[in-house]
Design an enzyme around this catalytic site. Sequence first.
Site, short mmCIF file in Angstrom:
data_model
loop_
_atom_site.label_atom_id
_atom_site.label_comp_id
_atom_site.label_asym_id
_atom_site.label_seq_id
_atom_site.Cartn_x
_atom_site.Cartn_y
_atom_site.Cartn_z
N GLU A 124 -18.23 67.90 -0.19
CA GLU A 124 -19.44 67.18 0.17
C GLU A 124 -20.16 67.87 1.33
O GLU A 124 -19.53 68.39 2.25
CB GLU A 124 -19.08 65.75 0.57
CG GLU A 124 -18.58 64.96 -0.62
CD GLU A 124 -18.27 63.51 -0.32
OE1 GLU A 124 -18.53 62.67 -1.19
OE2 GLU A 124 -17.78 63.20 0.77
N CYS A 137 -24.75 69.35 7.59
CA CYS A 137 -23.34 69.25 7.99
C CYS A 137 -22.51 69.88 6.88
O CYS A 137 -22.47 69.39 5.75
CB CYS A 137 -23.00 67.77 8.18
SG CYS A 137 -21.31 67.50 8.67
N CYS A 144 -7.99 68.55 4.57
CA CYS A 144 -7.68 69.03 5.93
C CYS A 144 -6.17 68.94 6.12
O CYS A 144 -5.55 68.00 5.65
CB CYS A 144 -8.40 68.15 6.95
SG CYS A 144 -8.33 68.79 8.63
N CYS A 148 -5.85 63.45 11.81
CA CYS A 148 -6.39 62.59 12.86
C CYS A 148 -6.44 61.17 12.31
O CYS A 148 -6.93 60.95 11.20
CB CYS A 148 -7.77 63.08 13.28
SG CYS A 148 -7.71 64.80 13.83
N CYS A 151 -9.69 59.43 10.88
CA CYS A 151 -10.59 60.23 10.03
C CYS A 151 -10.22 60.10 8.55
O CYS A 151 -9.06 60.29 8.17
CB CYS A 151 -10.51 61.70 10.46
SG CYS A 151 -11.46 62.81 9.39
N CYS A 382 -19.94 60.67 9.84
CA CYS A 382 -18.80 61.44 10.35
C CYS A 382 -17.48 60.82 9.91
O CYS A 382 -17.28 59.63 10.07
CB CYS A 382 -18.76 61.41 11.87
SG CYS A 382 -20.13 62.19 12.64
#
Length: 411
Positions: A124, A137, A144, A148, A151, A382
């Site tokens: 994305e 962005c 990942c 975190c 997230c 975010c």
Amino acid sequence: MTLSFDITDTSTRAALAARVAVAEKPSLIGMTREELGQALVAAGVIAERQVKMRVSQIWHWLYVRGVTDFAHMFNISKDLRSTLAEHFSIGRPEIVEEQISTDGTRKWLFRFPPRGAGRPVEIETVYIPEEGRGTLCISSQVGCTLTCSFCHTGTQKLVRNLTSEEIIAQLMAARDRLGDFPDHDTPEGTMVPAEGRKVSNIVMMGMGEPLYNFEEVKKALLIASDGDGLSLSRRRITLSTSGVVPEIVRTGEEIGVMLAISLHATNDDLRDLLVPINKKYPLAELIAACRAYPGVSNARRITFEYVMLKDVNDSLEDAKALVKLLKGVPAKINLIPFNPWPGTNYQCSDWETIEKFSDYINNAGYASPIRTPRGRDILAACGQLKSDSERMKKHERLALEAMMIAGHGEA
Ligand code: SAH
Ligand code: SF4
């Protein structure tokens, strides 16, 4: 209301499909100039002595004109154009979906062809229009490796690193869709002047940890900032890291872009929980690397991102500790209201708390803008990105909508 275009059966789809890269042919996009020259010579397309001239011609067509078809490289002979097309591709990723938020934010789901024995991947990319500028962005990885705890991307396993081609292609495909490249059908094509372009800034803040994919991110950002190509100023490119300390100084030396650090906590105990890479590179090392960041000054400050989590890191004591921690570091503090996602236990701090926090930091002399959440209705904010392989199930989406309506996490 969310506008969503599933580009599966429209005429747009037909036009786009024609430009999608043919997977078997290597793409010329994403190579350094040196690699481009080598690839052309190795394929027998040009002679060694022509490298300089041909590379600069092709570079111009790819990155200034944004052509997606060799046939449009008008100052190259027809024969050479067709030889190039036999060996290479210069297409774009497939656009699986394009969503437009009520606030104008756009989110694309791009599909890239398989690499080797792998499968196609989907990622994305988000475009955020603002007064006087537009920010893209960009993602650096599919998923990942870091986890975190606040997230959404962190709940998705790493599928693989993106290549420099796939990273820079996100910018090029966005420029296509937003009309930032000139018309390709004529030799002249009306150029879009730099100040009129929709994408004026880019941030490496999409999916993934860019410093865990250093070489490919570096190549892509050097292409983005090349003055004879895409020509984005390095000051308009920001790379955000969760704190991969050994690569921070290198980022300044070798890429020279603006730096953002996902800080989120002011002591190691809490940061270990929120941003687990902190166990490997604790705060003292992280802040030392920031102080040593090449070119850092009051005119080129480091952005510290701080997600506002209710009753976790949002007290006035935290604000005081933050000011103390950053003492002497040329810094700007970006407060990010937490964006909720299905399954999270965190909530966004109350607006009043965020404002008090911001006021304290401001009074201590730091700019502390509160990042307005953008594109929440299309899960483009975010930390909400996740690729298709793990896209939200219907009941998860409904749960999220219910959270939004109930006001959880709304700033
Ligand atoms: N991996 C890099 C860049 C991508 S994340 C990094 O961590 O810096 C971009 C920013 O969004 C980071 O500051 C990240 O901590 C923040 N973020 C992640 N999840 C979020 C959420 N749910 N709400 C608000 N911000 C979030
Ligand atoms: Fe990865 Fe950044 Fe999300 Fe952490 S905040 S899990 S580093 S994408």
